[in-house]
Enzyme design. Structure first.
Site, short mmCIF file in Angstrom:
data_model
loop_
_atom_site.label_atom_id
_atom_site.label_comp_id
_atom_site.label_asym_id
_atom_site.label_seq_id
_atom_site.Cartn_x
_atom_site.Cartn_y
_atom_site.Cartn_z
N LYS C 73 8.47 -1.92 -12.56
CA LYS C 73 7.31 -1.27 -13.44
C LYS C 73 7.21 -1.81 -14.48
CE LYS C 73 6.22 3.60 -14.38
NZ LYS C 73 6.53 5.28 -14.32
N SER C 148 3.58 8.68 -12.46
CA SER C 148 2.82 7.40 -12.93
C SER C 148 3.44 6.10 -12.26
CB SER C 148 3.19 7.37 -14.34
OG SER C 148 4.86 7.26 -14.62
N SER C 172 7.39 11.14 -11.78
CA SER C 172 6.76 9.82 -11.82
C SER C 172 7.20 8.74 -10.82
CB SER C 172 6.61 9.20 -13.06
OG SER C 172 5.56 9.65 -13.96
#
Ligand SMILES: [Mg+2]
Ligand SMILES: [Zn+2]
Lengths: 97, 477, 481
Positions: C73, C148, C172
């Site tokens: 990420k 997210s 997330s």
């Protein structure tokens, strides 16, 4: 809760907001605050310890032993403005210690 | 006008590395040399507390008679400034390391306890420099993350002199405890003063003015005197004082208003989630307490009792731990405490006052000081000559006093024939004085002794001269 | 054979046996990214960078991840790579250091390959607040991948990544895993080091794996978990061999079903999937019992005080002084701060900074922050009580399947409520895993969430693996062939 002084909060947060953003946020932030204020309904909080960490880890130290530092040239290469070995900012008139 | 003063002192704890990262603490390093992701506030970096910071903090709390908190936590103090990399300072708000305690000072000859409010740990900011470039300021983060203890007094101080006394005593205590070197020239002790004045004791405390940028004990004294005068004058004139922060200008010797901040201070303190709480066990506190050396005040009292020193000597010797230790070590080798003390509080202290060196840098070996004391005691040299001529040479040449004395011909002359001829010369050259003496003016003899000392260039043994002079004058009667 | 379609365990075995090379694997991924991520379907799971630079170091051939590419990420620091959290304010920041998880992956032989898109600073549940534009859901490109960590979940579901790391502050990892039909686990708070994870809310954040099946999640967590001297909040609790719990019988395990989670907001289709999941678990010998988490209804309220408060402080370091964006109109110090931040942060970041600053400001701290922290204690106690009776708790991961792009962007509160089932695990710090358990509206996966006792991730893997084996959703969804 009364209406919030958004400009004051934005200044505290050093966050420039356009007039449009200010207007937009005014409504949204009030809505969100009204929502979170539902917490007022929770009873029996007297004497309850606030939780800032989920688990009871405590007394974590490191030893006083020097570790290698970063090569500042590498860091400055990607910084917005640098001079020599320094980070550079606009002239600050007010001296603060 | 009644002044009320409180001090906030930041001292640097004597560690090798920073409070939350492994970067070296080093004075005068090239800009941004000792930096890492943690103290640069890079995204993703996390703090871990230096064990030594906690330990030294504990020593400071206990040395100052404070109480160590059983639960110690860190908080974030949020504000923006270019020298504050994370946009917050990790400090302590709700659960400081220590509370209470006091520092006993000498307030015009009387002891006075200055109460302490708290001692907490925090990280130092970096440095924002304005003199490097014409149109910009620059940031050096070597100092960012240096461990500090902030020590806050209650508003117990009544004068600039008391503030000065407090600072010197505090410094001596912290140095004794080994918590901080307190070297002001290296910025290891920094002081902010809160000062207010009021007309009558029954009045409420006046508006508090915070004065920053006090970089020497002298500056603290001058700034407080200046503020008391300024605020008193304003009150006399019926002007309103405002609560504000002022800066001390060392060149112009006055304080001036810091342009008021854009926003009122709202630091939005909240518990630092990246650090865990610290629980302090009673037995660990007791271990630290037991390991503390004798504090300056206790030592002072002991010196008076054990060695029969004057209060002045005992106090002066204990201003620096090194001097006190040096004194005791010398006394162990040469059991003449008064004469050792005389040397240290007299010639040595005077020399240090006049020259920019520390006691350590002076390089005066214990055996040298002892030897000088012995030479004086044994009548080999007068104290006067030893102090004025021998001591500076010993320091300069770094040699045994005995040798220096011989080389420089400083030995005291006690030989009857040598003294006799000087005395003869003095008597013959001053018939009028001799006449005065005979007419009953005793002090006239002192003049003649002085003449002999002069002729001998200070080398004559004054006691002997006095004796001989008396008998010579009697003879010629 | 298309190596990009393999799992960690499948690929690692081929590499170890010399049936393929590391180069083959990277080329296969590169090809699938080119074909599916950027060109044809425009999923955009990866942040646009000039070229993906593989990062690896010499490791023992028997290391668990030897030669296996793992995507990061964009909020996890990798030395020498630009790391931006999908925010304009961090553009140009090149990390001079590795996150601890990156160090652990490299030591285990993994190749860091590609950085995935996310909501800006992980603020969001749809991957739509990224400064690079949204990521799409590979199951239905009209829908969001969740957020997210939407990029990580989309890449894994689309076989443009073998596996990925995400971060989870309020759901997330789990919610995008559910929306994309893959497996995601948020470990116990303190199980995985946060050092090098750009902080959103420090007391809630955890890094965790997003994978094609449960086995991969167990392998990957085993590598990244453990005490880290650089993160004071990591626990000194041994990391078991999670894979040794896979295949163990779940007969007799007790799983709690909190009634509060089934009372409101759940779509009937999701409710049905969960009912079927319960039936499947019962047939494995799992006992499903009712439990109550009475304060869970306040989770979102507490979260939207605690998380923005911590975030407002964590984001203060983005000030234009040392890295990232600096406004061109920075004549004064105040301008430097205000303009750089005003230009650099997106709308959601601004909203949260304002909310957090307000909650912490003098006069409001007690009413907001302190109160929220106390309710947080209550929420945690609810879990403690429930876990006295059961081994794990089961809930849907999200109230519905993936929603359409743009559907909730206008109403932040609606967006916040899509995390209603995941947030409490972060507040209480307990571990939680999401895995596929059904399909709604023809092609949208549904996620099943198991929550466990602190530091008992192995039980979650045991349960999830048994469920996966019995129901085969990972196969039905094409995660493994
Ligand atoms: Mg301070
Ligand atoms: Zn450092």
């Amino acid at each position: 809760m009364g209406s919030i002084d958004l400009k004051h909060i934005a200044r505290l947060a050093r966050l420039h907001l356009s007039d449009e953003e200010l207007k937009f946020l005014e409504t949204q932030v009030s809505q969100i605050l009204a929502f979170v204020e539902k917490l007022g309904q929770v009873k029996g909080l007297e004497g309850v310890e606030p939780t800032s960490h989920p688990f009871a880890v405590s007394n974590v130290f490191r030893d006083d032993v020097p570790q290698s530092s970063l090569n500042i040239e590498e860091v400055l290469k990607h910084s917005p403005q640098a001079k020599g070995r320094f980070f550079q900012v606009p002239k600050v008139i007010e001296d603060k210690n | 006008m009644i002044p009320t003063i409180g001090l906030e002192v930041h001292v640097q704890l004597a560690t090798r590395t920073k409070i939350f990262c492994g970067c070296a603490v080093e004075f005068g390093a090239p800009p941004n040399k000792n930096v890492c992701p943690v103290c640069l506030g890079l995204p993703g970096a996390l703090p871990v507390l230096n064990r030594e910071v906690f330990g030294l903090g504990l020593r400071a709390v206990l040395a100052l008679g404070g109480e160590v908190s059983s639960v110690v936590k860190f908080d974030r103090k949020n504000y923006f400034y270019p020298d504050l990399p994370k946009g917050y300072q990790i400090s302590q708000f709700a659960h400081p390391l220590g509370v209470g305690g006091s520092v006993e000072i000498d307030a015009g000859g009387k002891p006075k306890a200055v109460r302490l409010n708290r001692l907490h740990l925090e990280e130092d900011a970096g440095k924002l420099l304005h003199d490097q470039l014409p149109d910009s300021s620059v940031v050096d983060l070597n100092r960012a993350g240096t461990p500090l203890a902030e020590i806050v007094t209650e508003p117990d101080l009544d004068s600039a002199e008391e503030a000065y006394q407090y600072l010197t005593t505090l410094k001596a205590i912290l140095r004794s405890a080994g918590a901080s070197e307190c070297d002001m020239e290296k910025g290891q002790l920094r002081c902010d003063a809160n000062i207010s004045v009021r007309k009558n004791p029954s009045d409420l405390l006046g508006k508090r003015v915070e004065v920053k940028n006090l970089n020497s004990f002298k500056a603290v004294r001058l700034a407080i005197l200046h503020e008391i005068t300024r605020q008193s004058a304003a009150l006399e004139k019926g002007e309103k004082l405002v609560q504000e922060t002022r800066l001390w200008d060392d060149e112009r010797q006055k304080t001036f208003t810091m342009r008021s901040k854009e926003d009122a201070h709202d630091y939005r303190y909240f518990p630092e989630p990246d650090l865990v709480p610290f629980f302090v066990k009673k037995e660990d506190v007791e271990k630290v307490r037991a390991s503390l050396p004798e504090m300056p005040k206790a030592k002072e009292d002991r010196f008076i009792k054990q060695y029969g020193l004057t209060t002045y000597d005992a106090k002066t010797l204990n201003l620096e731990k090194e001097t006190a230790d040096y004194f005791e070590s010398c006394v162990r080798q040469y059991a003449q405490p008064k004469s050792i003390a005389n040397w240290l509080t007299g010639p040595v202290a005077a020399y240090l006052n006049a020259n920019p060196v520390s006691f350590k840098e002076l390089g005066l070996r214990e055996e040298w000081l002892i030897e000088m004391a012995q030479l004086v005691e044994g009548g080999k040299i007068s104290f006067q000559a030893a102090k004025e001529k021998l001591f500076p040479e010993v320091i300069a040449l770094k040699k045994r006093p005995q040798e220096v004395m011989k080389e420089k011909g400083l030995e005291q002359v006690s030989d009857d024939s040598a003294l006799g001829s000087w005395i003869k010369e003095a008597i013959e050259a001053n018939p009028k004085v001799v006449a005065d003496y005979k007419a009953g003016k005793d002090t006239a003899a002192m003049f003649l002794v002085g003449q002999v000392m002069k002729k001998s260039q200070g080398k004559a043994n004054p006691v002997k001269v006095k004796e001989l002079m008396a008998s010579k004058l009697a003879e010629s009667n | 054979m298309d190596l990009s379609r393999l799992t960690i365990s499948g690929l690692a075995e081929r590499l170890r046996k010399n049936e393929s090379t590391q180069k083959d694997a990277l080329e296969a991924l590169s090809k699938s990214i080119r074909e599916r991520d950027t060109d044809v379907r425009n999923i955009r799971a990866y942040v646009p960078r000039e070229a993906i630079k593989p990062i690896h170091r010499k490791a023992d051939r028997n290391s668990p991840l030897w030669g296996v590419p793992i995507a990061m990420k964009d909020n996890i620091c990798v030395e020498g790579l630009e790391v931006t959290c999908a925010s304009n304010i961090l553009k140009g920041f090149v990390s001079p250091y590795n996150a601890t998880v990156v160090e652990k992956l490299l030591d285990a032989g993994a190749v860091i390959y590609g950085q995935t898109n996310q909501d800006e600073f992980a603020f969001g549940s749809s991957c739509e607040t990224s400064c690079y534009g949204p990521t799409r859901n590979p199951r239905d490109p009209q829908c969001v991948p969740g957020g997210s960590s939407g990029g990580s979940a989309a890449a894994v579901a689309d076989h443009t990544a073998i596996a990925a790391l995400g971060s989870d502050t309020g759901g997330s990892i789990r919610q995008p895993a559910a929306f994309c039909g893959v497996v995601g686990i948020k470990p116990t708070y303190g199980r995985v080091s946060r050092y090098g994870l750009v902080a959103f809310a420090s007391s809630l954040d955890q890094i965790g794996p997003i994978t094609k099946d449960v086995r991969d999640a167990a392998i990957l967590l085993g590598v990244i978990a453990g005490h880290d001297p650089k993160d004071s909040t990591t626990a000194n609790v041994p990391v078991p061999d999670y894979t040794s719990f896979l295949g163990k019988s779940v007969k007799g395990m007790k799983v709690g079903k909190p009634k509060e989670y089934f009372e409101a907001g759940l779509t009937p289709e999701v409710a049905k999937s969960i009912e079927e999941s319960c039936a499947a678990l019962r047939s494995l010998g799992v006992e499903i019992v009712d439990v109550s988490l009475p304060h869970t209804q306040y989770s979102v309220n507490v979260y939207y005080i605690v998380a923005p408060s911590e975030a407002s402080s964590n984001l203060a370091r983005f000030d234009g002084v040392r890295f990232g964006h600096r406004s061109k109109s920075s004549a004064t110090l105040l301008d430097l701060f205000e303009k750089s931040r005003g230009e650099g942060f997106g709308a959601e970041a601004k909203r949260r900074i304002i909310l957090g600053t307000y909650s912490l400001s003098s006069g409001y701290y007690d009413a907001y922050y302190l109160k929220a922290m106390k309710v947080r204690t209550k929420i945690k106690q609810d879990f403690d009580d429930a876990f006295k009776k059961v081994d794990a708790i089961l809930t849907p991961t999200a109230p519905s399947g993936a929603f359409k792009l743009g559907e909730k962007t206008a109403d932040p509160l609606q967006m916040y409520l899509s995390d209603i089932f995941t947030i409490s695990a972060n507040l209480a710090g307990v571990p939680a895993i999401s895995l596929p358990c059904g399909i709604v509206q023809k092609n949208l996966p549904v996620g099943l969430q198991f929550l466990g006792r602190p530091f008992e991730e192995e039980k979650l893997f045991q349960l999830a693996y048994a469920f996966e084996e019995a129901t085969g959703w990972h196969k039905k969804l094409g995660n493994v062939s």
